[in-house]
Design an enzyme around this catalytic site. Structure first.
Site, short mmCIF file in Angstrom:
data_model
loop_
_atom_site.label_atom_id
_atom_site.label_comp_id
_atom_site.label_asym_id
_atom_site.label_seq_id
_atom_site.Cartn_x
_atom_site.Cartn_y
_atom_site.Cartn_z
N LYS A 95 -42.87 0.74 21.82
CA LYS A 95 -41.47 0.28 22.22
C LYS A 95 -41.80 0.37 23.66
O LYS A 95 -42.15 1.18 24.24
CB LYS A 95 -40.26 1.41 21.80
CG LYS A 95 -39.11 1.14 22.45
CD LYS A 95 -38.29 0.20 21.63
CE LYS A 95 -37.10 -0.72 22.19
NZ LYS A 95 -37.41 -1.95 22.92
N GLN A 116 -44.50 4.84 29.59
CA GLN A 116 -43.43 4.53 28.54
C GLN A 116 -43.90 5.74 27.31
O GLN A 116 -42.90 6.07 26.63
CB GLN A 116 -43.35 3.16 27.89
CG GLN A 116 -42.30 2.54 27.16
CD GLN A 116 -41.45 2.18 28.23
OE1 GLN A 116 -41.79 1.46 29.00
NE2 GLN A 116 -40.16 2.39 27.95
N LYS A 119 -42.25 8.70 28.55
CA LYS A 119 -40.47 8.41 28.73
C LYS A 119 -39.89 8.63 27.36
O LYS A 119 -39.04 9.19 27.08
CB LYS A 119 -40.41 7.12 29.43
CG LYS A 119 -39.12 6.66 29.70
CD LYS A 119 -38.92 5.38 29.93
CE LYS A 119 -39.75 4.92 31.24
NZ LYS A 119 -39.41 3.42 31.71
N LYS A 131 -46.10 -1.83 26.40
CA LYS A 131 -45.35 -2.70 27.43
C LYS A 131 -46.20 -4.14 27.23
O LYS A 131 -47.15 -4.17 26.86
CB LYS A 131 -45.56 -2.03 28.87
CG LYS A 131 -44.66 -2.27 29.76
CD LYS A 131 -43.43 -1.76 29.95
CE LYS A 131 -42.41 -2.20 30.83
NZ LYS A 131 -41.41 -1.18 30.79
N GLY A 170 -36.44 -6.02 27.55
CA GLY A 170 -36.60 -6.58 29.03
C GLY A 170 -37.18 -5.60 29.90
O GLY A 170 -37.30 -4.43 29.89
N ASP A 171 -37.62 -6.05 31.00
CA ASP A 171 -37.91 -5.41 32.31
C ASP A 171 -37.86 -6.25 33.27
O ASP A 171 -37.00 -7.19 33.29
CB ASP A 171 -39.49 -4.83 32.14
CG ASP A 171 -39.98 -3.67 33.14
OD1 ASP A 171 -39.54 -2.53 32.74
OD2 ASP A 171 -40.44 -4.17 34.08
N THR A 215 -29.93 1.81 32.02
CA THR A 215 -30.90 2.50 32.77
C THR A 215 -30.06 3.00 33.99
O THR A 215 -30.69 4.07 34.50
CB THR A 215 -31.89 1.21 32.99
OG1 THR A 215 -32.34 0.67 32.00
CG2 THR A 215 -33.16 2.09 33.72
N ASN A 246 -30.59 -5.38 37.56
CA ASN A 246 -29.76 -4.76 36.51
C ASN A 246 -29.89 -3.26 36.74
O ASN A 246 -28.55 -2.56 36.69
CB ASN A 246 -30.38 -4.85 35.23
CG ASN A 246 -30.05 -4.17 34.27
OD1 ASN A 246 -30.55 -2.92 33.74
ND2 ASN A 246 -28.92 -4.44 33.50
N SER A 382 -31.92 1.45 23.87
CA SER A 382 -32.61 0.57 23.02
C SER A 382 -33.02 1.10 21.78
O SER A 382 -32.72 0.20 20.81
CB SER A 382 -33.96 0.19 23.81
OG SER A 382 -34.01 -0.99 24.61
N1 GLU Z 1 -38.23 -1.72 30.52
C1 GLU Z 1 -37.31 -0.63 30.20
C2 GLU Z 1 -38.26 0.79 30.68
O1 GLU Z 1 -38.93 0.57 31.44
C3 GLU Z 1 -36.70 -0.54 28.86
C4 GLU Z 1 -37.71 -0.81 27.77
C5 GLU Z 1 -37.07 -0.89 26.31
O2 GLU Z 1 -35.81 -0.90 26.43
O3 GLU Z 1 -37.68 -0.89 25.33
O4 GLU Z 1 -38.26 1.79 30.04
#
Ligand code: GLU
Length: 450
Positions: A95, A116, A119, A131, A170-171, A215, A246, A382
């Site tokens: 994810k 990630q 996190k 990612k 997204g990112d 976020t 965002n 998410s």
């Molecule tokens: N890009 C965001 C992050 O850095 C969200 C990633 C997601 O929702 O999968 O955590």
């Protein structure tokens, strides 16, 4: 300023990461920062060392690199490079977001994918780490060009993803519009309406309320908890928020709701300083609706200042929330912030502070919330979107926001308690790294050598 030394047990692991991933400096930085915290964990858990858990975590399970050909509005053929790094699936399907930005190369995607893992683990939700993205530059591209690019990107990516396999979102450079085009293409190619394959979807086709805000709201909730732990609050605090995308927009919104005053934001060209407080509705109109640059803000507010190429960290504040991109606060910026009376920093962006900057914040003992804890609210929401998709349900805004707030409070307590347990009270870097690592490590031990 020299970075912290690595423990003898982890130094050889870091050397191997350097040897195996030459030139990927952001990835090296992200790995080093986590490894700096893990020495004492290996003493408490010799099984991690025996089973080479850290060595395995540093090596992605799978890395996909592909060509993305597309045609621009003039009929010219354009070629970009696409990436998806499926880093770790110990806790759930991979994810993580997709980043479309000209600076993207494998090292950026690997640093983001590595962060990630921890996190996502901190959120307590069943999600692994991954990612992806492309070196495509969306700036100045028409809507049609964006659509053709997204369709070409998904024409390769679709075979690697799925609701139980890998769930992109997204990112930077990827928002609701791009997710919509990619979802449409995925649906067409696979002939499946598989809502849970992407998150950050529009509300009319399986998206979740609060995902857009998550976020920024989450990062602000995290800072609120850090302030509370110091007997403080946002009330009356002067805040600066870098970026104007965002994350920045919804950070400014929540800070305002909690009683703080945001006086500055930015984009890659310059800084807006508005002493009486930023006009959030105008920022939303300029950035979300009209997709313009932040310098246009001063056309509507004569008492605001635009500082071309300015450094937002020179503006005195009590709370700083870097919400733009990696390495945007260096050692000198961190010193300036501390000197000007900053008492809390919450990272809405991923790895926005250099190792020298982190050292300054930790030595000054200010409340410093690293991105992998502070900005986990986006991916956590998410995961809430995935839950709603799985039971074909949709929750109210208030219910979803409450869940997000609870998750952020839990992440804060977890980091706070682990920092205490490991003898570094108030050090959220140690808390986040160890707290995120242990759950993944235990799942990997349970799964055997894979
Ligand atoms: N890009 C965001 C992050 O850095 C969200 C990633 C997601 O929702 O999968 O955590």
């Amino acid at each position: 300023m020299s970075p912290q030394l690595l423990d003898d047990k982890v130094e050889p692991i870091y050397q191997e990461v350097l040897r195996r991933n030459p030139g990927e400096v952001e990835f090296h930085q992200a790995v080093r920062e986590v490894l700096e915290s893990l020495g004492p964990v290996l003493v408490k858990h010799p099984e991690y060392k025996e089973r080479k858990i850290i060595e395995r975590i540093c090596e992605p399970e799978r890395q996909i690199i592909f060509r993305v050909p597309w045609q621009d509005d003039k009929g010219q053929v354009q070629i970009n490079r696409g990436f998806r790094v499926e880093f770790n699936s110990a806790l759930g399907p991979y994810k993580g977001g997709l980043r479309f930005h000209p600076s993207v190369y494998l090292g950026i995607i690997k640093f983001l994918g590595f962060e990630q893992i921890f996190k996502n683990s901190l959120t307590g939700m069943p999600i692994g780490g991954g990612k992806g993205g492309s070196d495509f530059d969306p700036k100045g591209r028409s809507d049609d060009e964006i659509m053709r690019f997204c369709q070409s990107f998904m024409t390769e990516l679709y075979r690697h993803i799925g609701e139980h396999t890998d769930v992109p979102a997204g990112d930077i450079g990827v928002g609701g519009r791009e997710i919509g085009y990619m979802f449409g293409q995925y649906k067409r190619i696979t002939n499946r309406y598989e809502a849970g394959v992407l998150t950050g979807k529009g509300l009319h086709y399986g998206g979740s309320l609060v995902r857009t805000e998550a976020t920024g709201y989450g990062a602000t909730f995290f800072v609120h908890e850090m302030l509370k732990a110091k007997g403080q609050s946002f009330d009356g605090k002067i805040c600066t928020v870098s970026g104007s995308g965002n994350v920045a927009i919804y950070t400014i919104e929540k800070i305002r709701e909690l009683g703080g005053k945001c006086v500055a934001c930015s984009d890659s060209n310059g800084v807006i300083y508005h002493e009486k407080g930023l006009d959030l509705d105008l920022i939303k109109q300029l950035k979300e609706v009209e997709r313009r640059r932040i310098k246009d803000y001063v056309d509507y507010h004569k008492d605001a200042k635009y500082i071309n190429n300015g450094n937002i960290w020179e503006i005195p504040c009590q709370v700083a929330m870097p919400s733009a991109t990696q390495n945007e606060i260096n050692g000198k910026d961190a010193q300036t912030l501390v000197k000007n009376g900053c008492i809390a920093v919450g990272e809405g962006a991923n790895m926005p502070t250099t190792p020298e900057g982190v050292k300054v914040f930790l030595e000054a003992k200010i409340a410093y919330g690293p991105g992998k804890a502070a900005n986990a609210g986006g991916v956590a929401t998410s995961a809430l979107e995935m839950q709603q998709n799985a039971c074909r349900d949709s929750w109210t805004f208030d219910y979803t926001e409450k869940k997000l707030e609870e998750i952020m409070i839990n992440i804060h307590s977890l980091c706070y308690e682990i920092a205490d347990e490991y003898g570094c009270p108030g050090n959220y870097v140690v808390g986040a790294n160890i707290g995120g690592f242990i759950k993944v490590a235990n799942a990997m031990v349970a799964h055997g050598l894979i």
